[in-house]
Design a protein around this motif. Structure first.
Motif, PDB file in Angstrom:
ATOM      1  N   ARG A 129      31.878  41.974  47.139  1.00 30.53           N
ATOM      2  CA  ARG A 129      32.137  40.438  46.865  1.00 30.53           C
ATOM      3  C   ARG A 129      33.923  40.320  47.118  1.00 30.53           C
ATOM      4  N   ARG A 130      34.033  39.645  47.571  1.00 28.30           N
ATOM      5  CA  ARG A 130      35.822  39.345  48.738  1.00 28.30           C
ATOM      6  C   ARG A 130      36.524  39.901  47.761  1.00 28.30           C
ATOM      7  N   TYR A 133      39.373  43.963  46.682  1.00 28.30           N
ATOM      8  CA  TYR A 133      40.099  44.845  47.980  1.00 28.30           C
ATOM      9  C   TYR A 133      40.411  45.451  47.930  1.00 28.30           C
ATOM     10  N   ALA A 171      32.109  35.211  49.798  1.00 27.46           N
ATOM     11  CA  ALA A 171      33.060  34.605  50.173  1.00 27.46           C
ATOM     12  C   ALA A 171      33.662  34.329  48.343  1.00 27.46           C
ATOM     13  N   GLY A 172      33.029  34.395  47.541  1.00 28.16           N
ATOM     14  CA  GLY A 172      33.043  33.654  46.603  1.00 28.16           C
ATOM     15  C   GLY A 172      31.870  32.844  45.751  1.00 28.16           C
TER      16      GLY A 172
ATOM     17  N   PHE B  28      37.158  34.088  57.249  1.00 32.37           N
ATOM     18  CA  PHE B  28      38.696  35.193  56.647  1.00 32.37           C
ATOM     19  C   PHE B  28      39.960  35.733  57.801  1.00 32.37           C
ATOM     20  N   GLN B  32      43.329  34.524  57.085  1.00 30.90           N
ATOM     21  CA  GLN B  32      44.150  35.127  57.493  1.00 30.90           C
ATOM     22  C   GLN B  32      45.543  34.350  58.598  1.00 30.90           C
ATOM     23  N   LEU B  65      35.984  30.975  48.203  1.00 31.30           N
ATOM     24  CA  LEU B  65      36.989  31.303  48.828  1.00 31.30           C
ATOM     25  C   LEU B  65      37.858  31.104  49.714  1.00 31.30           C
ATOM     26  N   LEU B 121      36.999  38.499  37.305  1.00 32.37           N
ATOM     27  CA  LEU B 121      36.950  39.035  38.501  1.00 32.37           C
ATOM     28  C   LEU B 121      36.404  40.267  38.754  1.00 32.37           C
ATOM     29  N   LEU B 131      44.719  37.725  39.791  1.00 30.94           N
ATOM     30  CA  LEU B 131      44.855  38.508  40.907  1.00 30.94           C
ATOM     31  C   LEU B 131      45.462  37.537  41.974  1.00 30.94           C
ATOM     32  N   ASP B 133      47.244  37.849  45.381  1.00 32.15           N
ATOM     33  CA  ASP B 133      46.415  37.941  47.204  1.00 32.15           C
ATOM     34  C   ASP B 133      45.644  38.908  46.521  1.00 32.15           C
ATOM     35  N   GLU B 134      45.748  39.566  47.512  1.00 34.67           N
ATOM     36  CA  GLU B 134      45.032  41.056  46.999  1.00 34.67           C
ATOM     37  C   GLU B 134      45.333  41.678  46.302  1.00 34.67           C
ATOM     38  N   ARG B 136      45.281  43.196  42.893  1.00 38.91           N
ATOM     39  CA  ARG B 136      44.860  42.845  40.440  1.00 38.91           C
ATOM     40  C   ARG B 136      45.383  43.468  39.801  1.00 38.91           C
TER      41      ARG B 136
END
Ligand SMILES: Cc1cc2nc3c(=O)[nH]c(=O)nc-3n(C[C@H](O)[C@H](O)[C@H](O)COP(=O)(O)O)c2cc1C
Ligand code: SF4
Lengths: 421, 153
Positions: A129-130, A133, A171-172, B28, B32, B65, B121, B131, B133-134, B136
């Motif tokens: 899942r996106r 990260y 992508a959610g 993506f 981005q 997303l 999440l 969250l 951006d990237e 957590r």
């Protein structure tokens, strides 16, 4: 004896809790990749499948399907086969896969290698899942290290096996976790479930035989091959539980499959917060039917929970205490399914919207007494009519809440009525 | 879309048997670079992957997303699913709204933040989870919201 001492040896989480397990050197020093090496160079596929069958390993993604059985469905002679790793981890309350990946990405890589050489797949896609990260960075680094070491790529461990691993990104969309929707998504389309049969084992990714397996399921493989199925079974068999919500110590816990809900909550997770009482818990994510105090001694395994009218699902225990409002809890759960419904079939697409509307009315003090019967009848209309388990998971919990916490609904409606007058 | 992004998308396409499999990763890459998926960006992605634009647009609009409208420099996702709800995420979300002056789904007028709610999440031991951006953030309290946002310019 302290509670800690009474806890059985941990065979999965020990990899996660040890320092530096994202580094291949550290992982190897602790015995890592020995099981995959054996599977690639010493054991025959049938021997590995027999070990997995003897271990009793069942899928950890939600459906609890026996892993070895699925492996046997993959046609041996097929020229092209795939392993697809389900790392979508979207079931509310579930965080064990993320914990495994972030704590010890090599354990997953090793599990993948065992599965791939056993079924004869040369290509593996990890559908992650996106939002993971950090997990993605660690996993990609681990795969690069494993490639460097000759464990990923051509002739792995010096054998004739070749295994390529690609990390793919979601992508959610919660429904993308359903295995056939996941395959659609991996083929670059909207994540909508496919008609089954054919099952992915027969015709999966690009219509080729595909083994779809959850992250945790794969992480059990190095342990099973390493310890042997007998020892593995003696340990419970071990399982991971994500415990969250209103407990003192939320977290991922390793316990024997069949541990009681009470032990998970009150021993492992430290019990309720000071001054609070247990009220209810979802044993397997919000898609499972919640349990109440009378059920605390139920065993947390697929069969016992099915008998109790619910399911182990992804073993995500979400705990509510006496401060939780069950109408709000159910409303939030339904909202989730409404928003995540893929829209393919009418009962789920429309049913979740209607139910959510009624909840909104009730929560805003405009509820009517007839609404409870209406909820029941919409639930009945959805039962057995949805195309996939996402829609089917809504009615049982809703109906149980209307039965077990009817007073909370009625109070909401009565207070609302007074308020309006 | 820059040539570099196109190249990256072509590299991604090579990882799969069928190039459409690279669509999500490609979107993506494009997002981005461009910040969001405008019709022009979607067209470039369709072109690079040699896919029909209608298909690309339909797929992009399915997933939560992908941003089809402009978003702020930083996207803040506040988890509002059960475990976070049982741990007071509503107060964190309210504080976010107060500090940013926007509601979920909106972007601050200076283009710094977009505020969004998120479904689980997968970080429930850290509830309420946020969250940015990237990154957590764990067990966020309403008091921590302002200093947390200050880290993102
Ligand atoms: C709506 C829905 C969502 C699901 N989400 C996930 C998920 O996020 N991760 C997962 O491993 N399995 C998920 N599953 C279960 C998969 O369909 C499938 O059973 C699983 O990936 C098989 O792997 P396993 O046998 O190792 O569990 C989901 C199922 C449904 C119906
Ligand atoms: S039940 Fe819901 S999620 Fe499943 S196919 Fe139907 S609309 Fe899609």
């Amino acid at each position: 004896m302290t509670t800690e001492a009474a806890m059985p040896e941990s065979v999965l989480l020990r990899w996660v809790r040890a320092e530096g397990m994202a580094e291949i050197e550290q992982y190897r020093r602790a015995g890592g990749y020995d099981a995959a090496r054996r599977a690639a160079t010493e054991l025959t596929p049938d021997q590995v499948i027999e070990m997995v069958a003897a271990s009793g390993l069942r899928g950890k993604g939600g459906a609890g399907f026996p892993a070895a059985q699925k492996w046997k469905f993959i046609p041996k002679a097929a020229p092209v086969k795939y392993v697809v790793v389900n790392g979508d981890e979207g079931e509310p309350g579930t965080f064990k896969d993320r914990t495994l990946i972030e704590g010890c990405p090599h354990l997953l890589v090793e599990g993948i290698l065992i599965a791939a050489v056993t079924i004869g797949a040369r290509k593996v896609y990890i559908y992650l899942r996106r939002e993971f990260y950090r997990g993605r960075r660690l996993l990609e680094a681990a795969i690069a290290q494993a490639r460097e070491a000759g464990y990923v790529g051509e002739r792995i461990f010096g054998s004739d096996h070749a295994v390529e691993i690609v990390v793919h990104s979601g992508a959610g969309a919660y429904i993308a976790g359903e295995e056939t929707a996941l395959l659609e998504s991996l083929e670059g389309r909207r994540a909508m479930p496919r008609q089954r049969p054919p099952f992915p084992a027969q015709a999966g990714l690009y219509q080729q035989p595909t083994l779809v397996q959850n992250v945790e399921t794969l992480c059990h493989l190095p342990v099973i091959v390493g310890l042997g199925p007998d020892r593995y079974k003696e340990l419970g068999p071990p399982a991971l539980f994500s415990v969250s919500g209103a407990v003192a110590r939320p977290g991922v816990y390793e316990a024997p499959l069949g541990v009681t809900l009470r032990s998970l909550i009150f021993e492992h997770a430290g019990g309720m917060r000071p001054g609070r009482r247990f009220k209810a818990a979802f044993p397997g994510g919000s898609s499972s039917v919640f349990l109440t105090e009378a059920d605390l001694d139920v065993k947390m395994d697929p069969d016992s929970l099915r008998q109790a009218g619910t399911m182990l699902g992804s073993a995500a225990v979400i705990v509510m205490d006496d401060s939780a409002d069950m109408v709000e809890v159910m409303a939030r759960a339904v909202e989730f399914y409404r928003d995540e419904s893929c829209g393919k079939c009418t009962p789920c697409r429309e049913g979740t919207v209607w139910i959510a509307q009624i909840f909104e009315r009730i929560l805003h003090g405009r509820g009517r007494t007839e609404d409870l019967a209406l909820l029941d009848s919409i639930a009945a209309g959805m039962t057995g009519t949805c195309f996939c388990p996402l829609g089917e998971s809504v009615p049982p919990g809703l109906v149980a809440s209307l039965r077990l916490f009817r007073d909370e609904y009625e109070r909401r409606i009565a207070v609302g009525a007074v308020h309006v007058c | 879309m820059t040539e570099r992004a196109r190249e990256e998308i072509r590299r991604l396409a090579g990882l799969y048997e069928h190039r459409q499999s690279a669509l999500l990763p490609a979107l993506f890459v494009a997002q981005q670079e461009a910040g969001y998926l405008s019709p022009e960006v979607l067209e470039s992605v369709a072109e690079t992957l040699e896919l029909p634009l209608t298909e690309v647009t339909s797929v992009a609009s399915f997933y939560g997303l992908f941003y089809l409208e402009p978003v702020g420099r930083h996207v803040v996702h506040v988890c509002t699913n059960l475990s976070c709800m049982l741990n007071g995420c509503q107060r964190v979300l309210s504080r976010m709204q107060e500090v940013m002056g926007v509601r979920p789904g909106e972007t601050t007028p200076d283009g710094r933040f977009s505020l969004r709610t998120a479904e689980c999440l997968g970080a429930c031991e850290e509830a309420p989870a946020v969250l940015v951006d990237e990154d957590r953030w764990a067990a966020v309290t309403p008091e921590e919201v302002e200093p947390l946002l200050d880290r993102y310019r």
